[in-house]
Design a protein around this motif. Structure first.
Motif: not given
Length: 60
Positions: A17-25, A27-29, A31-39
């Protein structure tokens, strides 16, 4: 267990999840949306948190 409780996830799932979240970050998504998408991604690939006991899987 309240909704949104992450204590039932394995350390591997949390790491993913942390790894996926960093990828979304990157892409300028937001923080909340990045976390939700990662989970959501981890849940889709692994089927959710830890599974306990021999009867934890549904039989088709």
């Amino acid at each position: 267990m309240p909704q949104g409780d992450k204590s039932v996830y394995t350390s591997e799932q949390k790491r993913q999840t942390r790894h996926i979240e960093k990828g979304y970050d990157k892409k300028s998504v937001s923080r909340g949306e990045a976390e939700a998408q990662a989970w959501a991604t981890v849940n889709k690939t692994s089927g959710g948190g830890k599974k306990f006991g021999s009867g934890s899987r549904k039989k088709a």
